[in-house]
Design a protein around this motif. Structure first.
Motif, mmCIF file in Angstrom:
data_model
loop_
_atom_site.group_PDB
_atom_site.id
_atom_site.type_symbol
_atom_site.label_atom_id
_atom_site.label_comp_id
_atom_site.label_asym_id
_atom_site.label_seq_id
_atom_site.Cartn_x
_atom_site.Cartn_y
_atom_site.Cartn_z
ATOM 1 N N VAL A 14 -84.406 44.434 32.186
ATOM 2 C CA VAL A 14 -85.845 44.736 32.093
ATOM 3 C C VAL A 14 -86.208 45.096 30.652
ATOM 4 C CG1 VAL A 14 -87.665 46.327 32.856
ATOM 5 C CG2 VAL A 14 -86.006 45.446 34.513
ATOM 6 N N ARG A 15 -85.328 45.850 30.002
ATOM 7 C CA ARG A 15 -85.590 46.241 28.603
ATOM 8 C C ARG A 15 -85.538 45.061 27.651
ATOM 9 N NH1 ARG A 15 -82.556 51.651 27.598
ATOM 10 N NH2 ARG A 15 -84.209 53.039 28.336
ATOM 11 N N ASP A 16 -84.595 44.154 27.910
ATOM 12 C CA ASP A 16 -84.509 42.960 27.067
ATOM 13 C C ASP A 16 -85.838 42.204 27.096
ATOM 14 O OD1 ASP A 16 -82.006 43.221 26.135
ATOM 15 O OD2 ASP A 16 -81.086 41.636 27.343
ATOM 16 N N ARG A 17 -86.422 42.144 28.286
ATOM 17 C CA ARG A 17 -87.638 41.351 28.467
ATOM 18 C C ARG A 17 -88.878 42.090 27.981
ATOM 19 N NH1 ARG A 17 -87.822 37.476 32.525
ATOM 20 N NH2 ARG A 17 -89.892 36.570 32.757
ATOM 21 N N TRP A 18 -88.948 43.401 28.264
ATOM 22 C CA TRP A 18 -90.133 44.189 27.875
ATOM 23 C C TRP A 18 -89.678 45.432 27.121
ATOM 24 C CZ3 TRP A 18 -89.658 42.373 33.051
ATOM 25 C CH2 TRP A 18 -90.487 41.288 33.351
ATOM 26 N N PRO A 19 -89.243 45.237 25.881
ATOM 27 C CA PRO A 19 -88.625 46.356 25.149
ATOM 28 C C PRO A 19 -89.565 47.542 24.905
ATOM 29 C CG PRO A 19 -88.820 44.376 23.763
ATOM 30 C CD PRO A 19 -89.209 43.976 25.130
ATOM 31 N N ASP A 20 -90.871 47.303 24.979
ATOM 32 C CA ASP A 20 -91.793 48.398 24.657
ATOM 33 C C ASP A 20 -92.230 49.206 25.871
ATOM 34 O OD1 ASP A 20 -91.653 47.576 22.045
ATOM 35 O OD2 ASP A 20 -93.354 46.202 22.253
ATOM 36 N N LEU A 21 -91.828 48.781 27.070
ATOM 37 C CA LEU A 21 -92.300 49.471 28.273
ATOM 38 C C LEU A 21 -91.315 50.544 28.731
ATOM 39 C CD1 LEU A 21 -93.930 46.792 30.597
ATOM 40 C CD2 LEU A 21 -94.975 48.847 29.642
ATOM 41 N N PRO A 22 -91.789 51.774 28.899
ATOM 42 C CA PRO A 22 -90.892 52.813 29.428
ATOM 43 C C PRO A 22 -90.435 52.466 30.843
ATOM 44 C CG PRO A 22 -92.985 53.762 28.671
ATOM 45 C CD PRO A 22 -93.140 52.274 28.657
ATOM 46 N N ILE A 23 -89.203 52.828 31.145
ATOM 47 C CA ILE A 23 -88.654 52.588 32.483
ATOM 48 C C ILE A 23 -88.473 53.930 33.188
ATOM 49 C CG2 ILE A 23 -86.610 51.781 33.748
ATOM 50 C CD1 ILE A 23 -86.318 49.618 31.605
ATOM 51 N N ALA A 24 -88.880 53.977 34.460
ATOM 52 C CA ALA A 24 -88.678 55.163 35.291
ATOM 53 C C ALA A 24 -87.801 54.778 36.474
ATOM 54 C CB ALA A 24 -90.020 55.707 35.768
ATOM 55 N N LEU A 25 -87.215 55.777 37.119
ATOM 56 C CA LEU A 25 -86.351 55.515 38.278
ATOM 57 C C LEU A 25 -86.798 56.334 39.484
ATOM 58 C CD1 LEU A 25 -82.812 55.450 36.587
ATOM 59 C CD2 LEU A 25 -83.968 53.496 37.646
ATOM 60 N N HIS A 26 -86.842 55.641 40.616
ATOM 61 C CA HIS A 26 -87.117 56.279 41.912
ATOM 62 C C HIS A 26 -85.870 56.029 42.757
ATOM 63 C CE1 HIS A 26 -89.849 57.346 45.387
ATOM 64 N NE2 HIS A 26 -88.908 56.689 46.033
ATOM 65 N N LEU A 27 -85.028 57.056 42.882
ATOM 66 C CA LEU A 27 -83.697 56.859 43.466
ATOM 67 C C LEU A 27 -83.553 57.547 44.809
ATOM 68 C CD1 LEU A 27 -81.707 57.538 40.175
ATOM 69 C CD2 LEU A 27 -82.109 55.295 41.231
ATOM 70 N N HIS A 28 -82.855 56.896 45.703
ATOM 71 C CA HIS A 28 -82.506 57.510 46.989
ATOM 72 C C HIS A 28 -81.009 57.797 47.012
ATOM 73 C CE1 HIS A 28 -86.189 56.804 49.666
ATOM 74 N NE2 HIS A 28 -86.565 56.606 48.428
#
Lengths: 321, 321
Positions: B204-218
């Motif tokens: 995801v970062r390779d494709r959209w390096p400027d977008l912050p990533i968040a995690l919703h984990l179970h």
């Protein structure tokens, strides 16, 4: 970024560390049933009992009966724990496998409060034990280092104290012309975190680059599997664990506290990360359920409640055909 | 080796995702009590309710009463969930904060079975929702991607499908001249592992390096905190979590299955790794105990049973003086 091992070796501690945390009264035949079920999962090392004073630990008073009643499979090592020479003699008299473990504690206060020993006295005794192991023709000793990531008396434990505890045992062995087989870092009270796991393993490796490192992790505060993953990333290929997460930590001051990391979750973690364990995940989940039936209360393991991903993947594969 | 963030932002999902997994009957005043206690811990974002059909989800029928009864603190964002325009209108009519989330699913089958939508229809609807958000003057949308690490219908979900689901939303937004605020990767069924977290985040970062990533984990299968640690190592600085681990995953086919990662364990993980959360660990542990009292059964969180390391460290500091 990671240095995953190809294969991980697991020592199952449930029947020992698990049952000794339960109230007395679990039937010997149930303990044997659990051990025999564990041996069917592909686990190659199962610690079956503690040869300690039945006055101190009545839960383990049937150690001999367990060893006697057990039908041993040929390719499985059925081990035991003892803390002194009389315990070792008892274990020797059974047909169980004898793992010549030597112990030390990174925290001196823990050693004093928990084992009533100073570091010097402990070292002397451990080296005397090593003498017995030599007489018995046993191989190199694994070194188990308690409170390597924190202590319920000393709080945080500096890495230097971990190194000092290992150093004492290694020097003692060197005086006998021996080397240890591995260093097992124990998160006795469940105080580790991934950063600390990396720091301690890094320091131990820097000092003894040729010695394999193993991890004995507790999930007392929910980070057990995160710490295992941190260890895997550093190439750790030997773990202790406990079926279903059996075995609360008595030092946490609360019987509801979680114990060792759950074997089936460690197997799941390894499998999903592409690391072989030789253990069948579905079978360990079934045995975790058996362990829960035997102790008569819910165990902390999670995957045993949800099941593995296998049915989803199988269904998807079917649809794809 | 790691790229830890300095600070982590947590969105508390317990009162929403947690209570909707419980049987109906939890008193509105208890829900409010929990939300108000959460707001005292330092948490800045609390999802308080779902504005969905009371027929489908009677547990959330009191969403308006919750919003009304709540004493809001000034520095806390009290959010909500909705799935369509009528839900959004209901939320708008309350004083709750409106987070303009857009949804997609990496697994088409999950979208069809769970939401009865094709990807095309879902996209059209999501963009219509975005129109409403524009009318309401709301800022950029976070993108929530369901089943980003696995699906209970499709099994393993290839990374390409995750990228395709994000791409559809991003293209839709681009047509409106907009960009998203973040990409939140959801482990909807608890299928992630640290290697997969790294792989998906990397792609995801390779494709959209400027977008912050968040995690919703179970934490359905015990790896929730290990996955969070993997995210932290990659610099992820926004997580969803749930106090006490409130909220089983209904898709796991077992109400006993663990839900979201526990807020207090996420806070513990971050603190121990030196990452600031702005949240008081001891207070979150106390609120987890309150949540357990409110639902009337044990919650899966572990540190709430064992307590933090603070008393050990405090005792050690006292002794050292």
């Amino acid at each position: 970024m990671t240095d995953l091992p190809e294969r991980v070796e697991i020592i199952e501690e449930g029947p020992r560390e698990g049952f000794q945390s339960e109230p007395p009264g679990i039937a010997t035949r149930d303990k044997i049933r659990l051990i025999e079920a564990l041996a069917e999962t592909g686990l190659r090392h199962i610690t079956c009992a503690s040869f300690v004073s039945p006055k101190l630990l009545p839960q383990m008073a049937d150690a001999e009966q367990i060893a006697e009643g057990l039908h041993q499979k040929q390719d499985v090592e059925y081990g035991a724990l003892w803390l002194n020479d009389s315990g070792f003699r008892r274990a020797q008299a059974t047909g169980l496998s004898l793992r010549p473990v030597l112990f030390a504690s990174a925290s001196d206060t823990f050693l004093l409060k928990n084992n009533n020993r100073t570091p010097d006295r402990s070292l002397t005794e451990q080296m005397a034990m090593r003498g017995l192991y030599d007489e018995a023709g046993l191989g190199r000793s694994p070194l188990y280092i308690f409170t390597a990531f924190g202590c319920n008396y000393e709080g945080s434990v500096p890495v230097d104290k971990v190194l000092a505890a290992i150093e004492r045992l290694i020097s003692g062995l060197a005086d006998l012309g021996q080397k240890p087989s591995e260093i097992c870092l124990c998160d006795t009270i469940g105080a580790a975190n991934p950063t600390l796991v990396r720091r301690v393993i890094g320091a131990v490796r820097d000092r003894w680059p040729d010695l394999p490192i193993a991890l004995h992790l507790h999930d007392t505060r929910g980070l057990g599997l995160a710490n295992a993953a941190a260890g895997l990333d550093l190439g750790v290929s030997r773990f202790d664990s406990s079926i279903g997460g059996l075995g609360g930590c008595p030092f946490a001051g609360n019987r509801a506290a979680a114990g060792n990391i759950a074997t089936e979750e460690l197997v799941f973690l390894c499998e999903e990360m592409g690391v072989d364990t030789g253990v069948d995940l579905e079978q360990t989940i079934a045995v975790a359920t058996l362990a829960e039936q035997i102790v008569g209360h819910p165990l902390p393991g999670r995957i045993m409640k949800a099941g593995s991903l296998k049915p989803f993947r199988a269904r998807a594969a079917e649809v794809a055909q």
